[in-house]
Design a protein around this motif. Sequence first.
Motif, PDB file in Angstrom:
ATOM      1  N   ILE A 189       0.834  -1.213   0.000  1.00  0.00           N
ATOM      2  CA  ILE A 189       0.000   0.000   0.000  1.00  0.00           C
ATOM      3  C   ILE A 189       0.862   1.254   0.000  1.00  0.00           C
ATOM      4  O   ILE A 189       0.554   2.229  -0.703  1.00  0.00           O
ATOM      5  CB  ILE A 189      -0.966  -0.017   1.209  1.00  0.00           C
ATOM      6  CG1 ILE A 189      -1.986  -1.143   1.039  1.00  0.00           C
ATOM      7  CG2 ILE A 189      -1.667   1.329   1.357  1.00  0.00           C
ATOM      8  CD1 ILE A 189      -2.833  -1.405   2.271  1.00  0.00           C
TER       9      ILE A 189
ATOM     10  N   ALA B  39      -7.488   1.916  -6.507  1.00  0.00           N
ATOM     11  CA  ALA B  39      -7.647   1.046  -5.339  1.00  0.00           C
ATOM     12  C   ALA B  39      -8.785   0.053  -5.563  1.00  0.00           C
ATOM     13  O   ALA B  39      -8.690  -1.119  -5.178  1.00  0.00           O
ATOM     14  CB  ALA B  39      -7.912   1.887  -4.092  1.00  0.00           C
TER      15      ALA B  39
ATOM     16  N   THR C   6      -7.474  -2.757  -7.679  1.00  0.00           N
ATOM     17  CA  THR C   6      -6.652  -3.690  -6.912  1.00  0.00           C
ATOM     18  C   THR C   6      -7.524  -4.604  -6.063  1.00  0.00           C
ATOM     19  O   THR C   6      -7.274  -5.817  -5.976  1.00  0.00           O
ATOM     20  CB  THR C   6      -5.666  -2.910  -6.023  1.00  0.00           C
ATOM     21  OG1 THR C   6      -4.767  -2.168  -6.858  1.00  0.00           O
ATOM     22  CG2 THR C   6      -4.854  -3.844  -5.138  1.00  0.00           C
ATOM     23  N   TYR C   7      -8.535  -4.051  -5.429  1.00  0.00           N
ATOM     24  CA  TYR C   7      -9.477  -4.844  -4.632  1.00  0.00           C
ATOM     25  C   TYR C   7     -10.110  -5.936  -5.496  1.00  0.00           C
ATOM     26  O   TYR C   7     -10.210  -7.101  -5.080  1.00  0.00           O
ATOM     27  CB  TYR C   7     -10.545  -3.904  -4.072  1.00  0.00           C
ATOM     28  CG  TYR C   7     -11.631  -4.578  -3.252  1.00  0.00           C
ATOM     29  CD1 TYR C   7     -11.401  -4.960  -1.938  1.00  0.00           C
ATOM     30  CD2 TYR C   7     -12.899  -4.793  -3.792  1.00  0.00           C
ATOM     31  CE1 TYR C   7     -12.404  -5.558  -1.181  1.00  0.00           C
ATOM     32  CE2 TYR C   7     -13.898  -5.387  -3.047  1.00  0.00           C
ATOM     33  CZ  TYR C   7     -13.647  -5.765  -1.738  1.00  0.00           C
ATOM     34  OH  TYR C   7     -14.647  -6.364  -1.000  1.00  0.00           O
TER      35      TYR C   7
ATOM     36  N   GLN D 291       1.944   1.823  -3.463  1.00  0.00           N
ATOM     37  CA  GLN D 291       0.848   2.306  -4.307  1.00  0.00           C
ATOM     38  C   GLN D 291       0.585   3.789  -4.061  1.00  0.00           C
ATOM     39  O   GLN D 291       0.352   4.555  -5.006  1.00  0.00           O
ATOM     40  CB  GLN D 291      -0.417   1.493  -4.053  1.00  0.00           C
ATOM     41  CG  GLN D 291      -1.549   1.830  -5.023  1.00  0.00           C
ATOM     42  CD  GLN D 291      -2.771   0.963  -4.829  1.00  0.00           C
ATOM     43  OE1 GLN D 291      -3.040   0.472  -3.723  1.00  0.00           O
ATOM     44  NE2 GLN D 291      -3.520   0.742  -5.893  1.00  0.00           N
ATOM     45  N   LYS D 292       0.645   4.205  -2.820  1.00  0.00           N
ATOM     46  CA  LYS D 292       0.389   5.612  -2.517  1.00  0.00           C
ATOM     47  C   LYS D 292       1.529   6.500  -2.997  1.00  0.00           C
ATOM     48  O   LYS D 292       1.308   7.675  -3.346  1.00  0.00           O
ATOM     49  CB  LYS D 292       0.125   5.782  -1.022  1.00  0.00           C
ATOM     50  CG  LYS D 292      -1.185   5.101  -0.606  1.00  0.00           C
ATOM     51  CD  LYS D 292      -1.756   5.622   0.684  1.00  0.00           C
ATOM     52  CE  LYS D 292      -3.165   5.066   0.892  1.00  0.00           C
ATOM     53  NZ  LYS D 292      -3.861   5.661   2.045  1.00  0.00           N
TER      54      LYS D 292
ATOM     55  N   TYR E 144      -6.820  -5.388   2.539  1.00  0.00           N
ATOM     56  CA  TYR E 144      -6.230  -4.351   1.695  1.00  0.00           C
ATOM     57  C   TYR E 144      -7.039  -3.059   1.741  1.00  0.00           C
ATOM     58  O   TYR E 144      -6.500  -1.980   2.001  1.00  0.00           O
ATOM     59  CB  TYR E 144      -6.109  -4.842   0.249  1.00  0.00           C
ATOM     60  CG  TYR E 144      -5.937  -3.710  -0.739  1.00  0.00           C
ATOM     61  CD1 TYR E 144      -4.714  -3.056  -0.882  1.00  0.00           C
ATOM     62  CD2 TYR E 144      -7.020  -3.264  -1.500  1.00  0.00           C
ATOM     63  CE1 TYR E 144      -4.566  -1.992  -1.758  1.00  0.00           C
ATOM     64  CE2 TYR E 144      -6.875  -2.206  -2.386  1.00  0.00           C
ATOM     65  CZ  TYR E 144      -5.649  -1.570  -2.508  1.00  0.00           C
ATOM     66  OH  TYR E 144      -5.520  -0.498  -3.374  1.00  0.00           O
TER      67      TYR E 144
ATOM     68  N   PHE F  58      -5.826   0.438   3.245  1.00  0.00           N
ATOM     69  CA  PHE F  58      -5.673   1.558   2.312  1.00  0.00           C
ATOM     70  C   PHE F  58      -6.399   2.792   2.847  1.00  0.00           C
ATOM     71  O   PHE F  58      -5.861   3.904   2.813  1.00  0.00           O
ATOM     72  CB  PHE F  58      -6.217   1.178   0.943  1.00  0.00           C
ATOM     73  CG  PHE F  58      -6.000   2.224  -0.120  1.00  0.00           C
ATOM     74  CD1 PHE F  58      -4.879   2.178  -0.938  1.00  0.00           C
ATOM     75  CD2 PHE F  58      -6.906   3.265  -0.300  1.00  0.00           C
ATOM     76  CE1 PHE F  58      -4.666   3.147  -1.921  1.00  0.00           C
ATOM     77  CE2 PHE F  58      -6.701   4.238  -1.272  1.00  0.00           C
ATOM     78  CZ  PHE F  58      -5.578   4.177  -2.077  1.00  0.00           C
ATOM     79  N   CYS F  59      -7.604   2.591   3.342  1.00  0.00           N
ATOM     80  CA  CYS F  59      -8.391   3.713   3.849  1.00  0.00           C
ATOM     81  C   CYS F  59      -7.853   4.219   5.191  1.00  0.00           C
ATOM     82  O   CYS F  59      -7.889   5.423   5.472  1.00  0.00           O
ATOM     83  CB  CYS F  59      -9.853   3.299   3.999  1.00  0.00           C
ATOM     84  SG  CYS F  59     -10.662   2.911   2.429  1.00  0.00           S
TER      85      CYS F  59
END
Length: 247
Positions: free
Chosen positions: A95, A181, A184-185, A98-99, A200, A204-205
């Motif tokens: 994550i 996102a 990805t989910y 990704q960010k 995930y 992520f949140c």
Amino acid sequence: MSKKIIAYGNGKTGYLEGDKVIKAFDSDYSKADVLNEALNHARIEETGLNVPEIKGVEMLDGHWVIVKEYIKGRTLAELMEEHPEKEEEYLELFIRTQKLIHSKRSPELRKQFDRLSDRIAQSSIEATQRFSLLQRMREMPRHKKVCHGDYNPSNVIVKDNGEVFVIDWSHASQGNAAADAAQTYLLFLMDGKRELAEKYIEAFCKTGTTKREYIEKWLPIAAAAQMIRESGSRKELLAKIANDKQF
């Protein structure tokens, strides 16, 4: 020098030859798509993200190929499989990477809205639902963040020194991180990893300001756009999500 196959699928075969990876495309693969993939990758290189350097694009034995730098390491998918006790640690790294991608900008990348719109138009869901999803997307904020478009642990390579590289930028675009996102989910779900998908999206949140409800608004859009790449049970799952049904 002999070539060792290291990846195969979707009309592409990856070979390892010395310190280079040769990505060969099937003979019927569109020349425009090959060159577009190389261009996407080159634009991502310019953002400063850790990606393999493109060494060349050429015709070899009747096939278009993209020649790239070889990054020696293990994919996060392999590491997660081999060390389940470190799943939380690997997911955090996944994550965080990704960010970092989402923090970059590349003004020349294709807009996410256009990419998703084209794919939804080609999907097999009913016209009324396609219209509804396109309308929903028009109401979403238009961001300009770099989005991978196929971000999953198999596309993240960790070197022995811990340095992280991200590969396979053929679906990259500039747009909304929540849509990325959501994609990805869905990839986790299609691989039968529902529990990991939930971990995930929660993580992520938790590590940012994006609310789960906002990502969920993107799920039917992302599912409809993904349908043209899938078949069988994976496509059936996407159809349910694209039609806002329980899955």
